[in-house]
Scaffold this motif. Sequence first.
Motif, short mmCIF file in Angstrom:
data_model
loop_
_atom_site.label_atom_id
_atom_site.label_comp_id
_atom_site.label_asym_id
_atom_site.label_seq_id
_atom_site.Cartn_x
_atom_site.Cartn_y
_atom_site.Cartn_z
N ALA A 63 0.82 -1.21 0.00
CA ALA A 63 0.00 0.00 0.00
C ALA A 63 0.85 1.25 0.00
O ALA A 63 0.55 2.23 -0.70
N MET A 64 1.92 1.26 0.80
CA MET A 64 2.81 2.41 0.86
C MET A 64 3.29 2.79 -0.55
O MET A 64 3.30 3.97 -0.94
N HIS A 65 3.69 1.79 -1.31
CA HIS A 65 4.27 2.04 -2.64
C HIS A 65 3.21 2.45 -3.66
O HIS A 65 3.49 3.26 -4.55
N GLY A 66 2.02 1.89 -3.52
CA GLY A 66 0.98 2.22 -4.49
C GLY A 66 0.29 3.54 -4.22
O GLY A 66 -0.09 4.26 -5.15
N LEU A 67 0.13 3.88 -2.95
CA LEU A 67 -0.64 5.08 -2.60
C LEU A 67 0.18 6.36 -2.66
O LEU A 67 -0.38 7.44 -2.90
N VAL A 68 1.48 6.28 -2.43
CA VAL A 68 2.33 7.46 -2.65
C VAL A 68 2.36 7.72 -4.16
O VAL A 68 2.61 6.82 -4.96
N THR A 69 2.09 8.95 -4.56
CA THR A 69 1.91 9.24 -5.99
C THR A 69 3.20 9.26 -6.78
O THR A 69 3.18 9.10 -7.99
N ALA A 70 4.33 9.46 -6.13
CA ALA A 70 5.61 9.51 -6.86
C ALA A 70 5.83 8.21 -7.63
O ALA A 70 5.48 7.12 -7.15
N PRO A 71 6.44 8.28 -8.81
CA PRO A 71 6.63 7.07 -9.62
C PRO A 71 7.59 6.05 -9.02
O PRO A 71 7.49 4.86 -9.32
N HIS A 72 8.49 6.50 -8.15
CA HIS A 72 9.48 5.59 -7.58
C HIS A 72 9.54 5.80 -6.06
O HIS A 72 9.58 6.94 -5.59
N VAL A 73 9.55 4.69 -5.33
CA VAL A 73 9.52 4.75 -3.86
C VAL A 73 10.49 3.71 -3.30
O VAL A 73 10.55 2.57 -3.78
N LEU B 237 -1.51 4.95 3.82
CA LEU B 237 -2.35 6.16 3.74
C LEU B 237 -1.67 7.33 4.45
O LEU B 237 -1.68 8.47 3.95
N ASP B 238 -1.09 7.07 5.62
CA ASP B 238 -0.43 8.14 6.38
C ASP B 238 0.71 8.77 5.57
O ASP B 238 0.83 10.00 5.49
N ILE B 239 1.54 7.91 5.00
CA ILE B 239 2.71 8.42 4.26
C ILE B 239 2.27 9.18 3.02
O ILE B 239 2.80 10.25 2.69
N ALA B 240 1.26 8.63 2.32
CA ALA B 240 0.76 9.30 1.12
C ALA B 240 0.22 10.69 1.45
O ALA B 240 0.47 11.66 0.72
N ALA B 241 -0.51 10.79 2.57
CA ALA B 241 -1.07 12.09 2.97
C ALA B 241 0.02 13.08 3.32
O ALA B 241 -0.04 14.26 2.94
N ILE B 242 1.03 12.62 4.06
CA ILE B 242 2.11 13.52 4.47
C ILE B 242 2.94 13.95 3.27
O ILE B 242 3.35 15.11 3.16
N ALA B 243 3.17 13.01 2.33
CA ALA B 243 3.92 13.37 1.12
C ALA B 243 3.15 14.42 0.32
O ALA B 243 3.75 15.37 -0.23
N GLU B 244 1.82 14.30 0.25
CA GLU B 244 1.02 15.27 -0.51
C GLU B 244 1.02 16.63 0.16
O GLU B 244 1.05 17.67 -0.52
N LYS B 245 1.00 16.65 1.50
CA LYS B 245 0.98 17.93 2.23
C LYS B 245 2.35 18.61 2.24
O LYS B 245 2.44 19.79 2.58
N ASN B 246 3.40 17.87 1.92
CA ASN B 246 4.76 18.41 1.99
C ASN B 246 5.45 18.20 0.65
O ASN B 246 6.35 17.34 0.52
N PRO B 247 5.06 18.95 -0.38
CA PRO B 247 5.63 18.74 -1.72
C PRO B 247 7.13 18.98 -1.80
O PRO B 247 7.79 18.52 -2.73
N GLN B 248 7.66 19.70 -0.80
CA GLN B 248 9.09 19.96 -0.78
C GLN B 248 9.89 18.76 -0.28
O GLN B 248 11.12 18.69 -0.44
N ALA B 249 9.21 17.79 0.32
CA ALA B 249 9.91 16.68 0.99
C ALA B 249 10.36 15.62 -0.01
O ALA B 249 9.69 15.34 -1.00
N ILE B 250 11.50 15.03 0.30
CA ILE B 250 12.03 13.92 -0.51
C ILE B 250 11.77 12.58 0.16
O ILE B 250 12.04 11.52 -0.43
N GLY B 251 11.28 12.62 1.40
CA GLY B 251 11.03 11.38 2.11
C GLY B 251 10.65 11.64 3.54
O GLY B 251 10.38 12.79 3.94
N CYS B 252 10.61 10.56 4.33
CA CYS B 252 10.19 10.70 5.71
C CYS B 252 10.93 9.71 6.61
O CYS B 252 11.44 8.69 6.15
#
Length: 678
Positions: free
Chosen positions: A110-120, A163-178
């Motif tokens: 889920a982490m890999h599919g829900l994060v929108t970036a093409p590579h995780v 879901l958590d990671i995807a939401a945080i990645a979307e709210k923080n477009p400047q972030a490269i990871g967590c």
Amino acid sequence: MTNPVVSELIGRSNRLGADPRNTNYAGGNTSAKGTETDPVTGTPVELVWVKGSGGDLGTLTESGLAVLRLDRLRSLVDVYPGVEREDEMVAAFDYCLHGRGGAAPSIDTAMHGLVTAPHVDHLHPDSGIALATAEDGEQLTRECFGERVVWVPWRRPGFQLGLDIAAIAEKNPQAIGCILGGHGITAWGQTSEECEANSLEIIRTAERFLAERGKAEPFGAPLPGFEPLAPAERRIRAAALAPVIRGLAGTDKPQVGHFTDADVVLEFLAASEHPRLAALGTSCPDHFLRTKVRPLVLDLPPTAPLDEAVARLHALHEEYRAEYAAYYERHATPDSPAMRGADPAIVLVPGVGMFSFGKDKQTARVAGEFYVNAINVMRGAEAVSTYAPIDEAEKFRIEYWALEEAKLQRMPKPKPLATRVALVTGAASGIGKAIAQRLAREGACVVVADLDLHKARDAAAEIGGTDVAVGVAADVSDAEAVAAAFREAVLAFGGVDLVVNNAGLSISKPLLETTEADWDLQHDVMAKGSFLVSREAARIMIEQGLGGDIVYISSKNSVFAGTSNIAYSSTKADQAHQVRLLAAELGEHQIRVNGINPDGVVRGSGIFAGGWGAQRAAVYGVPEEELGQYYAQRTLLKREVLPEHVADAVLALTGGELTRTTGLHIPVDSGVAAAFLR
């Protein structure tokens, strides 16, 4: 043809997995998104390729990837029943597979599919986990990375974490990871190259931060008297303790052991804070699933008398089992799996090193490697803060997770000799080599012992890597050489369960031509040699308390009276009676002693190739190349005996079918009536 997206993903995964600073063995997962043509509709379909369950990044190939349709995977969000039922989503992944789907999807899909970036990338670097397990990890993450890396509070791996990671990645477009609290890191990127660079940036930045901000003695001041022993003394002490510790660790079920005296372990155990830190246990799920919630730690200095150390280990083991049972009772629910065993997977001995255990050598070795990761994590966290792993209840939820239990239930049935450690003498050629190979095929860890160390190592290498077989030098006529060979065996695999007395030579001469030197050499190698090997084997087996098998490769000559063979045949009769004597003496320790009486085994035999064949052929008046057939024609079955036939008999005696048999000699001679047992 392989999709270029997949090729990039495999290359990135292998590079990241090849460096232990980035992630542990079989830990973490990577993914890439792309398109392929749907073979049914002929239209493009968006897919995600993600490392499947149980794979290893460093050795990942395309067959280890799960392949899922991205639209179906993301549609699961609409039917997600909530965190209390998130485990149901794992079964739903099967309905998202593309084609045959490849490997089984992991819990992190889920982490890999829900994060929108093409590579995780999701990884478990020691430096990242150090920040993730620091008491003020969220604040330290901000200080280390600014807004470039964000903090995700601890959550058990699963759909909700995705879901958590995807939401945080979307709210923080400047972030490269967590940084994932208590767990590890996740990074992403628009290209595979960018994702890999972002992963490495997080890992290396965390390493520099810990090095620059860290205090000098994160494990506390040196603990007087707990300094490491000198290397040679350390290994002797470890070899003396190994069988005792393996026996304790195998109380519920037999285990294979691994020993390491790496500097990182010895440094940790020599510092004053090691008891506190060890008691806190590990944090990353990949760690404690293999190391258990905490290790058993011997609380004596390495110079304590051996008998005192052994007694203390027994007492600590009882305490450990009681505490583990209490831990289980505190957190088990009516639908929890049964307790899997209360023995430690990691045993730490100050000044000596670490013993780790598992169902096979690789599992034991990897458990030790994971605890080294945990030590590095504790060092980093303590250097800049206070180590604060996830709490005990969360550890239990993962250790006794229904999904983890299902994975264990899917494991293949163990082979007959799984968890058993076998030492075979004279195993670099002939009968001994065939025995060693057969025992390894049936699941045993094998110690190939031979007078010629190079040949022993070559024979072991033919069997497999050092997780399966090792070669050691062994002059069986020398007591110290025998003891040294067994020390190498217990340091390699934790102990010894099955010993085959096979080493031998043969001098074929009539009585009047047999010299005293001939007699002494023959008896030194086989009669005395078998005695020395059996004595050392019995000592170790008794210390382990796990029972065992000792097998003598005797000969039909032990009961058959032939001519021109006084030295060889009499020493074989000596070996045959040793079987009966030791069976009577060692039975109370559940050590079974049996023998095998082959007829002449010509093909592949080191003894026959070394001159014995020519001597026996001369006695019988046949060409040496026809000796095997000559032996066959004098038998009832008229069939030649080969090394593998003797190996089959060893397996029959030790493979679990003849559990109530001891003191027996099995003829493997195609039927020699004159050698029938009476």
